[in-house]
Design a protein around this motif. Structure first.
Motif: not given
Length: 180
Positions: A18-26
């Protein structure tokens, strides 16, 4: 997730935070079934997690405001001063970014100090506001959004709105006159 069930072998889904939170992983996962069973599992590159940097709260400067984004959970902040005040001459431009290690790139929050009439501004014009600081001050929020957009710190424009800007006001301290 960008896909809907039923999930069968070979279904591919795209994950976003959500929002601009960073995705870690695939960000792409695939429904996979082992050769020796019926129960499937999601296969991707590592376990996907939405991770936001968490830094300790910063204090608001006296005679100014600490302005932070809410679209990435306070990842970026700046100080702004009341138009009659400025940062001390020994201070660099007051912008703060929460790094992945949980430490702000700059730990020092200077107070805004009284600016003598005619003294030049030490910060860009959009770092100053008129009137008293208040949590919903539209001029402060707009200036912060302009700053974030100009530096591409607003990856998803839909979230970069005045509703997603947080203002913390500092104390109003009259330091115009010094007593000896």
């Amino acid at each position: 997730m960008s896909c809907k069930g039923p999930f069968t072998e070979g279904t591919v889904c795209e994950l976003k935070c959500p929002m601009a939170i960073r995705l870690i992983g695939s960000s792409i996962i695939t429904c996979t079934r082992p050769a020796s069973g019926y129960a499937g599992y999601w296969d991707g590159d590592g376990e996907p997690q939405c991770k936001k940097a968490t830094c300790p709260p910063l204090r608001a400067p006296n005679n100014g405001a600490l302005v932070c984004d809410k679209w990435s959970s306070g990842f970026m902040c700046q100080i702004q001063c009341n138009e009659d005040y400025d940062i001390p001459s020994s201070t660099s431009l007051p912008t703060y970014v929460c790094q992945d290690n949980g430490v702000w790139n700059n730990q020092h929050v200077p107070d805004c100090v009284y600016r003598e009439y005619g003294e030049p501004l030490r910060m860009p014009k959009n770092y100053y506001f008129t009137g008293r600081c208040r949590p919903g001050h539209p001029e402060v929020k707009k200036s912060f959004l302009d700053y974030a957009e100009a530096r591409d710190m607003c990856p998803i424009r839909a979230y970069c709105t005045v509703e997603n800007v947080e203002i913390k006001c500092g104390d109003e301290v009259d330091d115009e006159f010094e007593y000896f």
